[in-house]
Design a protein around this motif. Structure first.
Motif, PDB file in Angstrom:
ATOM      1  N   VAL A 117    -109.743 -21.208   0.697  1.00 44.68           N
ATOM      2  CA  VAL A 117    -108.767 -20.421  -0.069  1.00 44.68           C
ATOM      3  C   VAL A 117    -108.566 -19.048   0.571  1.00 44.68           C
ATOM      4  O   VAL A 117    -107.430 -18.594   0.767  1.00 44.68           O
ATOM      5  CB  VAL A 117    -109.217 -20.266  -1.543  1.00 44.68           C
ATOM      6  CG1 VAL A 117    -108.238 -19.389  -2.312  1.00 44.68           C
ATOM      7  CG2 VAL A 117    -109.324 -21.637  -2.203  1.00 44.68           C
ATOM      8  N   LEU A 118    -109.657 -18.380   0.926  1.00 43.05           N
ATOM      9  CA  LEU A 118    -109.559 -17.030   1.494  1.00 43.05           C
ATOM     10  C   LEU A 118    -108.884 -17.040   2.867  1.00 43.05           C
ATOM     11  O   LEU A 118    -108.086 -16.151   3.181  1.00 43.05           O
ATOM     12  CB  LEU A 118    -110.949 -16.392   1.613  1.00 43.05           C
ATOM     13  CG  LEU A 118    -111.705 -16.150   0.301  1.00 43.05           C
ATOM     14  CD1 LEU A 118    -113.007 -15.403   0.568  1.00 43.05           C
ATOM     15  CD2 LEU A 118    -110.865 -15.379  -0.711  1.00 43.05           C
ATOM     16  N   GLU A 119    -109.207 -18.038   3.678  1.00 46.95           N
ATOM     17  CA  GLU A 119    -108.594 -18.104   5.004  1.00 46.95           C
ATOM     18  C   GLU A 119    -107.124 -18.529   4.903  1.00 46.95           C
ATOM     19  O   GLU A 119    -106.266 -18.009   5.602  1.00 46.95           O
ATOM     20  CB  GLU A 119    -109.359 -19.072   5.912  1.00 46.95           C
ATOM     21  CG  GLU A 119    -110.712 -18.550   6.353  1.00 46.95           C
ATOM     22  CD  GLU A 119    -110.632 -17.189   7.024  1.00 46.95           C
ATOM     23  OE1 GLU A 119    -109.871 -17.038   8.003  1.00 46.95           O
ATOM     24  OE2 GLU A 119    -111.308 -16.250   6.551  1.00 46.95           O
ATOM     25  N   GLY A 120    -106.845 -19.475   4.005  1.00 50.31           N
ATOM     26  CA  GLY A 120    -105.466 -19.927   3.818  1.00 50.31           C
ATOM     27  C   GLY A 120    -104.552 -18.798   3.379  1.00 50.31           C
ATOM     28  O   GLY A 120    -103.368 -18.750   3.734  1.00 50.31           O
ATOM     29  N   ALA A 121    -105.111 -17.851   2.619  1.00 42.76           N
ATOM     30  CA  ALA A 121    -104.319 -16.721   2.111  1.00 42.76           C
ATOM     31  C   ALA A 121    -103.788 -15.848   3.250  1.00 42.76           C
ATOM     32  O   ALA A 121    -102.793 -15.139   3.080  1.00 42.76           O
ATOM     33  CB  ALA A 121    -105.156 -15.881   1.161  1.00 42.76           C
ATOM     34  N   THR A 122    -104.438 -15.903   4.417  1.00 42.47           N
ATOM     35  CA  THR A 122    -103.984 -15.048   5.521  1.00 42.47           C
ATOM     36  C   THR A 122    -102.664 -15.538   6.114  1.00 42.47           C
ATOM     37  O   THR A 122    -101.941 -14.776   6.743  1.00 42.47           O
ATOM     38  CB  THR A 122    -105.026 -14.994   6.669  1.00 42.47           C
ATOM     39  OG1 THR A 122    -105.185 -16.308   7.220  1.00 42.47           O
ATOM     40  CG2 THR A 122    -106.368 -14.483   6.165  1.00 42.47           C
ATOM     41  N   LEU A 123    -102.340 -16.817   5.890  1.00 46.99           N
ATOM     42  CA  LEU A 123    -101.118 -17.373   6.488  1.00 46.99           C
ATOM     43  C   LEU A 123     -99.859 -16.797   5.859  1.00 46.99           C
ATOM     44  O   LEU A 123     -98.899 -16.486   6.536  1.00 46.99           O
ATOM     45  CB  LEU A 123    -101.106 -18.898   6.349  1.00 46.99           C
ATOM     46  CG  LEU A 123    -102.183 -19.639   7.151  1.00 46.99           C
ATOM     47  CD1 LEU A 123    -102.129 -21.122   6.841  1.00 46.99           C
ATOM     48  CD2 LEU A 123    -102.017 -19.405   8.640  1.00 46.99           C
ATOM     49  N   GLY A 124     -99.853 -16.658   4.533  1.00 46.71           N
ATOM     50  CA  GLY A 124     -98.673 -16.135   3.842  1.00 46.71           C
ATOM     51  C   GLY A 124     -98.468 -14.654   4.076  1.00 46.71           C
ATOM     52  O   GLY A 124     -97.389 -14.118   3.813  1.00 46.71           O
ATOM     53  N   GLY A 125     -99.495 -14.007   4.575  1.00 49.58           N
ATOM     54  CA  GLY A 125     -99.435 -12.563   4.765  1.00 49.58           C
ATOM     55  C   GLY A 125     -98.307 -12.102   5.664  1.00 49.58           C
ATOM     56  O   GLY A 125     -97.721 -11.039   5.452  1.00 49.58           O
ATOM     57  N   GLN A 126     -97.983 -12.914   6.662  1.00 45.73           N
ATOM     58  CA  GLN A 126     -96.924 -12.546   7.612  1.00 45.73           C
ATOM     59  C   GLN A 126     -95.600 -12.295   6.876  1.00 45.73           C
ATOM     60  O   GLN A 126     -94.920 -11.302   7.123  1.00 45.73           O
ATOM     61  CB  GLN A 126     -96.732 -13.679   8.635  1.00 45.73           C
ATOM     62  CG  GLN A 126     -98.000 -14.074   9.359  1.00 45.73           C
ATOM     63  CD  GLN A 126     -98.252 -13.217  10.581  1.00 45.73           C
ATOM     64  OE1 GLN A 126     -97.351 -12.977  11.371  1.00 45.73           O
ATOM     65  NE2 GLN A 126     -99.466 -12.747  10.737  1.00 45.73           N
ATOM     66  N   VAL A 127     -95.268 -13.222   5.981  1.00 43.39           N
ATOM     67  CA  VAL A 127     -94.018 -13.119   5.215  1.00 43.39           C
ATOM     68  C   VAL A 127     -94.089 -11.912   4.276  1.00 43.39           C
ATOM     69  O   VAL A 127     -93.139 -11.131   4.174  1.00 43.39           O
ATOM     70  CB  VAL A 127     -93.801 -14.409   4.388  1.00 43.39           C
ATOM     71  CG1 VAL A 127     -92.500 -14.330   3.607  1.00 43.39           C
ATOM     72  CG2 VAL A 127     -93.785 -15.625   5.298  1.00 43.39           C
ATOM     73  N   LEU A 128     -95.230 -11.750   3.617  1.00 39.55           N
ATOM     74  CA  LEU A 128     -95.398 -10.645   2.668  1.00 39.55           C
ATOM     75  C   LEU A 128     -95.310  -9.296   3.381  1.00 39.55           C
ATOM     76  O   LEU A 128     -94.733  -8.344   2.868  1.00 39.55           O
ATOM     77  CB  LEU A 128     -96.750 -10.749   1.954  1.00 39.55           C
ATOM     78  CG  LEU A 128     -96.968 -11.999   1.105  1.00 39.55           C
ATOM     79  CD1 LEU A 128     -98.331 -11.960   0.446  1.00 39.55           C
ATOM     80  CD2 LEU A 128     -95.883 -12.142   0.040  1.00 39.55           C
ATOM     81  N   ARG A 129     -95.892  -9.243   4.571  1.00 37.15           N
ATOM     82  CA  ARG A 129     -95.895  -7.994   5.341  1.00 37.15           C
ATOM     83  C   ARG A 129     -94.464  -7.540   5.622  1.00 37.15           C
ATOM     84  O   ARG A 129     -94.108  -6.386   5.422  1.00 37.15           O
ATOM     85  CB  ARG A 129     -96.644  -8.218   6.658  1.00 37.15           C
ATOM     86  CG  ARG A 129     -96.680  -7.013   7.571  1.00 37.15           C
ATOM     87  CD  ARG A 129     -97.392  -7.370   8.860  1.00 37.15           C
ATOM     88  NE  ARG A 129     -96.747  -8.465   9.574  1.00 37.15           N
ATOM     89  CZ  ARG A 129     -95.720  -8.322  10.413  1.00 37.15           C
ATOM     90  NH1 ARG A 129     -95.222  -7.129  10.639  1.00 37.15           N
ATOM     91  NH2 ARG A 129     -95.186  -9.360  11.025  1.00 37.15           N
ATOM     92  N   ARG A 130     -93.628  -8.478   6.055  1.00 35.72           N
ATOM     93  CA  ARG A 130     -92.221  -8.140   6.348  1.00 35.72           C
ATOM     94  C   ARG A 130     -91.503  -7.674   5.088  1.00 35.72           C
ATOM     95  O   ARG A 130     -90.762  -6.694   5.091  1.00 35.72           O
ATOM     96  CB  ARG A 130     -91.504  -9.347   6.960  1.00 35.72           C
ATOM     97  CG  ARG A 130     -91.876  -9.593   8.420  1.00 35.72           C
ATOM     98  CD  ARG A 130     -90.932 -10.579   9.082  1.00 35.72           C
ATOM     99  NE  ARG A 130     -91.031 -11.914   8.525  1.00 35.72           N
ATOM    100  CZ  ARG A 130     -91.881 -12.843   8.980  1.00 35.72           C
ATOM    101  NH1 ARG A 130     -92.717 -12.565   9.970  1.00 35.72           N
ATOM    102  NH2 ARG A 130     -91.908 -14.046   8.447  1.00 35.72           N
ATOM    103  N   GLU A 131     -91.757  -8.400   3.982  1.00 37.09           N
ATOM    104  CA  GLU A 131     -91.118  -8.066   2.700  1.00 37.09           C
ATOM    105  C   GLU A 131     -91.527  -6.658   2.243  1.00 37.09           C
ATOM    106  O   GLU A 131     -90.681  -5.861   1.824  1.00 37.09           O
ATOM    107  CB  GLU A 131     -91.528  -9.116   1.657  1.00 37.09           C
ATOM    108  CG  GLU A 131     -90.882  -8.946   0.304  1.00 37.09           C
ATOM    109  CD  GLU A 131     -89.388  -9.277   0.273  1.00 37.09           C
ATOM    110  OE1 GLU A 131     -88.741  -8.910  -0.713  1.00 37.09           O
ATOM    111  OE2 GLU A 131     -88.872  -9.887   1.251  1.00 37.09           O
TER     112      GLU A 131
END
Length: 200
Positions: A117-131
């Motif tokens: 769960v913790l590692e998987g959460a890093t994948l969505g970060g790219q999109v969130l960072r841009r937003e």
């Protein structure tokens, strides 16, 4: 011999957590029109209140199967760095409420589920960072480092983690323990964020 009929640990984790994952994503306010800097700061404080005790519980359990680089993957310091950048000093941060309703990490399999769960959460970060950069002007230097915690290494570290998962010979009961812990991690996280009133 690994039979094709038996789903891999990754497949088992993915299917076992899919609904909880989607439910949580829908409630996170990153794409809400109402999200402002104040809400964003409260959100990161709540994340810190979960990640800090969670990482301690996991990494101090002594049950993480060999091959996982904790030093490389610990995320609490980055959250603390972001909070500092957002005007929350160390003393205030350490006094923030901490989640006490954590999953139980009493087997290596349970640890794997939580790490997924913790590692998987890093994948969505790219999109969130841009937003967050577009909407709030937040970047790695002023409070958004956690959203892109691995930076350019994100894809490679996820692949390394999947290789690590794939290298562990888990029987069906062990896979179930991993899934239970992953589900429990999602649920505890959502309940915690809810209690901190940062979700939609």
């Amino acid at each position: 011999m690994h039979s094709q009929a038996t789903p891999s640990l990754l497949e088992t984790l993915r299917t076992g957590t899919a609904l909880l994952h989607v439910a949580l994503e829908k409630r996170l306010p990153f794409f809400s029109e109402r999200l402002d800097t104040e809400w964003y700061r409260r959100l990161l404080q709540a994340y810190y209140g979960f990640y800090a005790p969670m990482e301690v519980a996991l990494y101090d359990s002594g049950l993480i199967t060999e091959g996982f680089d904790q030093v490389l993957r610990v995320k609490t310091p980055t959250l603390l760095h972001d909070l500092n950048a957002l005007g929350v000093d160390e003393r205030t941060a350490h006094a923030l409420p901490r989640c006490t309703e954590l999953p139980t990490f009493d087997t290596p399999d349970a640890c794997l589920g939580a790490l997924y769960v913790l590692e998987g959460a890093t994948l969505g970060g790219q999109v969130l960072r841009r937003e967050m950069a577009q909407r709030l002007g937040v970047n790695a230097d002023n409070g958004g480092a956690f959203l892109d915690v691995y930076g350019a290494e994100t894809g490679r570290r996820w692949k390394d983690f999947l290789d690590y998962l794939g290298s562990l010979p888990l029987d069906t009961p062990a896979k179930q323990r991993a899934v239970d812990a992953a589900r429990s991690t999602f649920s505890c996280f959502e309940q915690w964020l809810d209690s901190q009133e940062v979700l939609l």
